[in-house]
Write a protein that holds these residues in place. Structure first.
Motif, PDB file in Angstrom:
ATOM      1  N   GLU A 198       0.842  -0.964  -0.086  1.00 18.88           N
ATOM      2  CA  GLU A 198       0.005   0.203   0.143  1.00 18.88           C
ATOM      3  C   GLU A 198       0.977   1.286  -0.071  1.00 18.88           C
ATOM      4  O   GLU A 198       0.483   2.291  -0.636  1.00 18.88           O
ATOM      5  N   ILE A 199       1.862   1.110   0.603  1.00 21.78           N
ATOM      6  CA  ILE A 199       3.090   2.191   0.626  1.00 21.78           C
ATOM      7  C   ILE A 199       3.458   2.547  -0.865  1.00 21.78           C
ATOM      8  O   ILE A 199       3.560   3.436  -1.315  1.00 21.78           O
ATOM      9  N   CYS A 200       3.890   1.399  -1.329  1.00 16.41           N
ATOM     10  CA  CYS A 200       4.559   1.330  -2.486  1.00 16.41           C
ATOM     11  C   CYS A 200       3.524   2.042  -3.783  1.00 16.41           C
ATOM     12  O   CYS A 200       3.911   2.955  -4.671  1.00 16.41           O
ATOM     13  N   ALA A 201       2.152   1.455  -3.483  1.00 13.47           N
ATOM     14  CA  ALA A 201       0.983   1.859  -4.307  1.00 13.47           C
ATOM     15  C   ALA A 201       0.866   3.256  -4.540  1.00 13.47           C
ATOM     16  O   ALA A 201       0.671   4.324  -5.255  1.00 13.47           O
ATOM     17  N   ALA A 202       0.879   4.018  -2.912  1.00 17.97           N
ATOM     18  CA  ALA A 202       0.688   5.469  -2.826  1.00 17.97           C
ATOM     19  C   ALA A 202       1.867   6.171  -3.466  1.00 17.97           C
ATOM     20  O   ALA A 202       1.666   7.483  -3.972  1.00 17.97           O
ATOM     21  N   LYS A 203       2.876   5.707  -3.593  1.00 17.71           N
ATOM     22  CA  LYS A 203       3.975   6.214  -4.211  1.00 17.71           C
ATOM     23  C   LYS A 203       4.325   5.987  -5.684  1.00 17.71           C
ATOM     24  O   LYS A 203       5.412   6.581  -6.434  1.00 17.71           O
ATOM     25  N   GLY A 204       3.479   5.210  -6.189  1.00 15.30           N
ATOM     26  CA  GLY A 204       3.509   4.927  -7.619  1.00 15.30           C
ATOM     27  C   GLY A 204       4.884   3.821  -8.071  1.00 15.30           C
ATOM     28  O   GLY A 204       5.152   3.980  -9.233  1.00 15.30           O
ATOM     29  N   TYR A 205       5.170   3.236  -6.983  1.00 12.99           N
ATOM     30  CA  TYR A 205       6.444   2.301  -7.294  1.00 12.99           C
ATOM     31  C   TYR A 205       5.773   1.135  -8.026  1.00 12.99           C
ATOM     32  O   TYR A 205       4.731   0.537  -7.323  1.00 12.99           O
ATOM     33  N   TYR A 206       6.409   0.273  -8.855  1.00 15.82           N
ATOM     34  CA  TYR A 206       6.064  -0.804  -9.402  1.00 15.82           C
ATOM     35  C   TYR A 206       6.428  -2.095  -8.608  1.00 15.82           C
ATOM     36  O   TYR A 206       7.492  -2.023  -7.945  1.00 15.82           O
ATOM     37  N   MET A 207       5.453  -2.995  -8.687  1.00 18.58           N
ATOM     38  CA  MET A 207       6.054  -4.158  -7.883  1.00 18.58           C
ATOM     39  C   MET A 207       6.046  -5.450  -8.486  1.00 18.58           C
ATOM     40  O   MET A 207       5.204  -5.839  -9.584  1.00 18.58           O
ATOM     41  N   SER A 208       7.402  -6.015  -8.880  1.00 16.84           N
ATOM     42  CA  SER A 208       7.511  -7.173  -9.772  1.00 16.84           C
ATOM     43  C   SER A 208       7.615  -8.381  -9.073  1.00 16.84           C
ATOM     44  O   SER A 208       8.510  -8.606  -7.883  1.00 16.84           O
ATOM     45  N   PHE A 209       6.769  -9.432  -9.190  1.00 17.82           N
ATOM     46  CA  PHE A 209       6.634 -10.537  -8.463  1.00 17.82           C
ATOM     47  C   PHE A 209       7.481 -11.587  -9.348  1.00 17.82           C
ATOM     48  O   PHE A 209       7.356 -11.685 -10.432  1.00 17.82           O
ATOM     49  N   ALA A 210       8.094 -12.453  -8.537  1.00 17.66           N
ATOM     50  CA  ALA A 210       8.844 -13.570  -8.953  1.00 17.66           C
ATOM     51  C   ALA A 210       8.427 -14.709  -8.469  1.00 17.66           C
ATOM     52  O   ALA A 210       7.338 -15.004  -8.053  1.00 17.66           O
ATOM     53  N   ALA A 226      -2.544  -9.484  -3.792  1.00 17.98           N
ATOM     54  CA  ALA A 226      -4.033  -9.275  -3.901  1.00 17.98           C
ATOM     55  C   ALA A 226      -4.471  -7.739  -3.771  1.00 17.98           C
ATOM     56  O   ALA A 226      -5.281  -7.388  -4.114  1.00 17.98           O
ATOM     57  N   VAL A 227      -3.510  -6.814  -2.973  1.00 19.08           N
ATOM     58  CA  VAL A 227      -4.107  -5.517  -2.749  1.00 19.08           C
ATOM     59  C   VAL A 227      -3.162  -4.474  -3.627  1.00 19.08           C
ATOM     60  O   VAL A 227      -3.439  -3.174  -3.974  1.00 19.08           O
ATOM     61  N   ALA A 228      -2.128  -4.715  -4.443  1.00 20.68           N
ATOM     62  CA  ALA A 228      -1.454  -4.002  -5.398  1.00 20.68           C
ATOM     63  C   ALA A 228      -2.315  -3.572  -6.491  1.00 20.68           C
ATOM     64  O   ALA A 228      -3.009  -4.450  -7.184  1.00 20.68           O
ATOM     65  N   PRO A 229      -2.224  -2.345  -6.743  1.00 14.66           N
ATOM     66  CA  PRO A 229      -2.983  -1.788  -7.970  1.00 14.66           C
ATOM     67  C   PRO A 229      -2.556  -2.455  -9.156  1.00 14.66           C
ATOM     68  O   PRO A 229      -1.331  -2.672  -9.375  1.00 14.66           O
ATOM     69  N   LEU A 230      -3.546  -2.975  -9.846  1.00 15.98           N
ATOM     70  CA  LEU A 230      -2.975  -3.855 -11.108  1.00 15.98           C
ATOM     71  C   LEU A 230      -2.051  -3.133 -12.283  1.00 15.98           C
ATOM     72  O   LEU A 230      -1.338  -3.701 -12.748  1.00 15.98           O
ATOM     73  N   GLU A 231      -2.463  -1.993 -12.236  1.00 15.83           N
ATOM     74  CA  GLU A 231      -1.452  -1.088 -12.953  1.00 15.83           C
ATOM     75  C   GLU A 231       0.016  -0.975 -12.602  1.00 15.83           C
ATOM     76  O   GLU A 231       0.904  -0.497 -13.342  1.00 15.83           O
ATOM     77  N   LEU A 232       0.290  -1.299 -11.708  1.00 18.59           N
ATOM     78  CA  LEU A 232       1.560  -1.452 -11.093  1.00 18.59           C
ATOM     79  C   LEU A 232       2.251  -2.831 -10.849  1.00 18.59           C
ATOM     80  O   LEU A 232       3.471  -2.800 -10.176  1.00 18.59           O
ATOM     81  N   VAL A 233       1.693  -3.956 -11.281  1.00 17.96           N
ATOM     82  CA  VAL A 233       2.287  -5.168 -11.083  1.00 17.96           C
ATOM     83  C   VAL A 233       3.087  -5.505 -12.210  1.00 17.96           C
ATOM     84  O   VAL A 233       2.678  -5.559 -13.395  1.00 17.96           O
ATOM     85  N   LEU A 234       4.198  -6.189 -11.882  1.00 17.87           N
ATOM     86  CA  LEU A 234       4.899  -6.898 -13.025  1.00 17.87           C
ATOM     87  C   LEU A 234       5.147  -8.359 -12.773  1.00 17.87           C
ATOM     88  O   LEU A 234       4.934  -8.646 -11.541  1.00 17.87           O
ATOM     89  N   VAL A 235       5.764  -8.951 -13.673  1.00 18.30           N
ATOM     90  CA  VAL A 235       6.205 -10.308 -13.336  1.00 18.30           C
ATOM     91  C   VAL A 235       7.812 -10.673 -13.900  1.00 18.30           C
ATOM     92  O   VAL A 235       8.299 -10.013 -14.708  1.00 18.30           O
ATOM     93  N   GLU A 236       8.372 -11.486 -13.229  1.00 19.25           N
ATOM     94  CA  GLU A 236       9.666 -11.610 -13.482  1.00 19.25           C
ATOM     95  C   GLU A 236      10.360 -12.991 -13.193  1.00 19.25           C
ATOM     96  O   GLU A 236       9.376 -13.666 -12.387  1.00 19.25           O
ATOM     97  N   THR A 237      11.329 -13.518 -13.705  1.00 17.97           N
ATOM     98  CA  THR A 237      12.022 -14.703 -13.071  1.00 17.97           C
ATOM     99  C   THR A 237      12.878 -14.588 -12.080  1.00 17.97           C
ATOM    100  O   THR A 237      12.998 -15.520 -11.255  1.00 17.97           O
ATOM    101  N   ASP A 238      14.007 -13.427 -12.256  1.00 16.99           N
ATOM    102  CA  ASP A 238      15.007 -13.549 -11.569  1.00 16.99           C
ATOM    103  C   ASP A 238      15.973 -14.908 -11.700  1.00 16.99           C
ATOM    104  O   ASP A 238      16.705 -15.404 -11.015  1.00 16.99           O
ATOM    105  N   ALA A 239      15.657 -15.461 -12.991  1.00 11.40           N
ATOM    106  CA  ALA A 239      16.610 -16.666 -13.085  1.00 11.40           C
ATOM    107  C   ALA A 239      18.013 -16.349 -13.283  1.00 11.40           C
ATOM    108  O   ALA A 239      18.091 -15.195 -13.641  1.00 11.40           O
ATOM    109  N   PRO A 240      18.633 -17.484 -13.045  1.00 10.87           N
ATOM    110  CA  PRO A 240      18.245 -18.794 -12.753  1.00 10.87           C
ATOM    111  C   PRO A 240      17.654 -18.996 -11.279  1.00 10.87           C
ATOM    112  O   PRO A 240      17.474 -20.258 -10.792  1.00 10.87           O
ATOM    113  N   PHE A 241      17.447 -18.149 -10.584  1.00 14.15           N
ATOM    114  CA  PHE A 241      17.010 -18.419  -9.187  1.00 14.15           C
ATOM    115  C   PHE A 241      15.272 -18.288  -9.037  1.00 14.15           C
ATOM    116  O   PHE A 241      14.762 -18.011 -10.092  1.00 14.15           O
TER     117      PHE A 241
END
Length: 289
Positions: A198-210, A226-241
């Motif tokens: 919610e803090i990140c959302a208020a500041k407009g920071y993107y949240m990338s989920f691995a 579940a609470v992150a604004p959809l427009e701030l959600v990214l996806v990543e692998t952080d591969a090979p991890f």
């Protein structure tokens, strides 16, 4: 090759192509071309290749210049900064034993990151931030100085800031507030809870989920998603991890993004098509491509 080392099978392709917002192709087996072909076959058509030290950042910039659908981020990883300053006598950073270079060596390294950050194929400055898991109190000053310098570089060069935050949430948020965050800031491998989301959302920071969003013990991460604004959600692998379940412990690669996207869609109660469409748009906005 044991089953544990075997690459997981190709997942079903996504209905809408997406980007892997954070990967380390230089640490994965096989060629860049092979990785990109496998990824594109399942709808992962763009990747952000992230550097963690000078050599890796130079490689990221070169690789992005050579491949249309690879973008680069360049930085000294939060654990790299103290090693430059204090040395690495036991060589655990995989670069052999290193002498202490002091603040002057950190300045030299930051000058090279700044040079790379000016290149057109480099869209991000990162991964930078704070890591209190691997670096003890003696390394914190170097880590924070490096983080502040990367924030300044990102703002001056007009690039996206990519943050590595491990067990350091409050201090990462504090430094961003003190320095003033760049226009586009991404929390890579988001590891906070719903309250921090919610803090990140208020500041407009993107949240990338691995892939760790799929782990059994990761309920706080799913609550954050579940609470992150959809427009701030990214996806990543952080591969090979961070290979997603059910393949945890086996080698990760960009082609496994659909596994994580499907798990994320289930958490949010939306279709994979809707989530993939949002992620595609968000990642292009986050990295300004």
């Amino acid at each position: 090759m044991s089953a544990k080392d075997a690459p997981p099978p190709l997942p079903e392709p996504l209905p809408v192509p997406v980007a892997d917002s954070h990967t380390h192709l230089d640490m994965q087996s096989g060629t860049v071309e092979e990785a990109l072909v496998k990824a594109a076959a399942v709808g992962v058509t763009t990747v952000v290749q992230v550097g963690c030290d000078i050599k890796g950042s130079q490689w990221a910039a070169e690789t992005a210049a050579a491949h249309e659908h690879v973008h680069a981020a360049v930085a000294l990883h939060p654990n790299e900064a103290p090693r430059i300053v204090l040395g690495d006598p036991d060589g655990w950073s995989r670069q052999g034993a290193r002498e202490a270079g002091g603040d002057a060596a950190l300045d030299d390294a930051l000058t090279e990151i700044d040079r790379l950050a000016a290149l057109p194929h480099v869209l991000g400055v990162g991964e930078t931030g704070l890591d209190y898991f691997r670096t003890g109190p003696e390394g914190m000053a170097a880590q924070e100085r490096s983080f502040r310098a990367h924030i300044e570089i990102a703002k001056r060069r007009g690039k996206t800031l990519v943050i590595h935050d491990r067990e350091a949430h409050a201090d990462v948020l504090r430094v961003l507030d003190e320095e003033g965050a760049p226009e586009r800031t991404v929390f890579h491998c988001y590891s906070g809870d719903a309250e921090m989301a919610e803090i990140c959302a208020a500041k407009g920071y993107y949240m990338s989920f691995a892939g760790n969003v799929t782990f059994k013990n990761a309920q706080p991460l799913r609550d954050a998603l579940a609470v992150a604004p959809l427009e701030l959600v990214l996806v990543e692998t952080d591969a090979p991890f961070l290979t997603p379940a059910p393949f945890r412990g086996r080698p990760n690669a960009p082609y496994l993004i659909p596994v994580t996207v499907r798990a994320m869609a289930a958490v949010r109660g939306i279709t994979e098509e809707e989530l993939a469409g949002a992620i595609a748009v968000n990642t292009a906005r986050a990295f300004d491509y």
